[in-house]
Scaffold this active site. Structure first.
Site, PDB file in Angstrom:
ATOM      1  N   GLY A 186       0.850  -1.180   0.000  1.00  0.00           N
ATOM      2  CA  GLY A 186       0.000   0.000   0.000  1.00  0.00           C
ATOM      3  C   GLY A 186       0.885   1.228   0.000  1.00  0.00           C
ATOM      4  O   GLY A 186       1.765   1.352   0.849  1.00  0.00           O
ATOM      5  N   GLY A 197       4.635   1.381   1.699  1.00  0.00           N
ATOM      6  CA  GLY A 197       5.343   0.359   0.950  1.00  0.00           C
ATOM      7  C   GLY A 197       4.780  -1.026   1.137  1.00  0.00           C
ATOM      8  O   GLY A 197       3.618  -1.277   0.824  1.00  0.00           O
ATOM      9  N   CYS A 215      -7.121  -6.456   3.963  1.00  0.00           N
ATOM     10  CA  CYS A 215      -7.126  -5.801   2.651  1.00  0.00           C
ATOM     11  C   CYS A 215      -8.520  -5.796   2.034  1.00  0.00           C
ATOM     12  O   CYS A 215      -8.672  -5.605   0.827  1.00  0.00           O
ATOM     13  CB  CYS A 215      -6.132  -6.466   1.700  1.00  0.00           C
ATOM     14  SG  CYS A 215      -4.442  -6.451   2.314  1.00  0.00           S
TER      15      CYS A 215
END
Length: 266
Positions: A186, A197, A215
């Site tokens: 992300g 990152g 997620c």
């Protein structure tokens, strides 16, 4: 690209609080924008913490009210903590920034790392991150004594694994032989410089993910390098391998601006 600098912020007993790392990210980001420092990758381990990207929905957060830190990256909710290697590449990229290309480079470095340890991983169309593929649906074990034809996830888009027993938990995806994510990505890009990152599950307790919808994905789970290999693997062992592959890929990348489609004149 100029030489990449790696900063090992803290691991184990010196794990770095999320807020402290976020503040350091912003400091380095400003310095990189001003060309005061080279492209930099911060590498570290966090104490247990849930963080939510901008697209996180309320229904994906912990049901028991466990605190979540809302952050300015893309993506949804995830967990960071012991046994997970976190990397924050802070890079200046040509504008307009090709975000997808940046994500693909990070994925490739982690795919190569897993391969070096003997684990085959891949990408999944439409989903960022690095994945261990499961069996075809028809070859997976039955859940809760039900045939796959009655798997509630096939007909209920709002199916919540947190309310339906451990057999549906994200941490048990390997036992169900489903697709499972071993590394999440992300990022955010501001002023042409990247932030945030990746998080790479080396040997964490993946039950931490069972409190959330990791997620925002309800039909897959999470994996770790240690569990997939069936042996103990440490961050100390993985760290130099990740650094080497990040350096090889990021330093040798042919960086190009994102192509802009031109609208034909009327």
């Amino acid at each position: 690209m100029s030489e990449l600098r790696f900063v090992r912020m803290g691991f184990g007993a010196e794990r770095v609080d999320y807020q402290e790392a976020w503040d350091e990210q912003r400091r380095v980001h400003a310095a990189r924008f001003a060309d005061e420092v080279p492209d930099t990758v911060l590498l570290l381990e966090h104490p247990p913490v849930y963080t939510a990207g901008r697209r996180t929905e309320d229904s994906e957060r912990p049901l028991d009210g466990t605190p979540v830190i809302d952050v300015d990256r893309g993506g949804k909710i995830t967990w960071h903590g012991p046994g997970q290697l976190v990397g924050y590449p802070i890079q200046k990229l040509p504008r307009p920034v090709d975000v997808v290309a940046h994500v693909r480079r990070l994925e490739e470095a982690l795919i190569r790392t897993c391969a070096e340890f003997g684990l085959e991983t891949t990408r999944v169309e439409g989903r960022s991150g690095v994945w261990v593929l499961g069996d075809p649906v028809e070859r997976r074990p039955k859940l809760g004594g039900l045939s796959l034809d009655f798997d509630p996830r096939l007909t209920d888009e709002e199916f919540d694994p947190r309310l339906n027993g451990p057999e549906y938990a994200p941490s048990n995806a390997g036992q169900r032989r489903e697709d499972r994510k071993i590394a999440a990505i992300g990022i955010r890009v501001a002023k042409g410089v990247t932030m945030h990152g990746f998080s790479f599950n080396v040997n964490p307790d993946n039950k931490w993910f069972d409190k959330i919808i990791p997620c925002g994905i309800r039909d897959a789970g999470v994996a770790s390098l240690a569990n997939e290999l069936g042996r103990e693997v440490t961050i100390e062992e993985v760290l130099p391998v990740v650094e080497r592959h990040l350096r090889n890929i990021l330093e040798n990348a042919d960086l190009k601006p994102r192509e802009i489609e031109k609208t034909p004149a009327a």
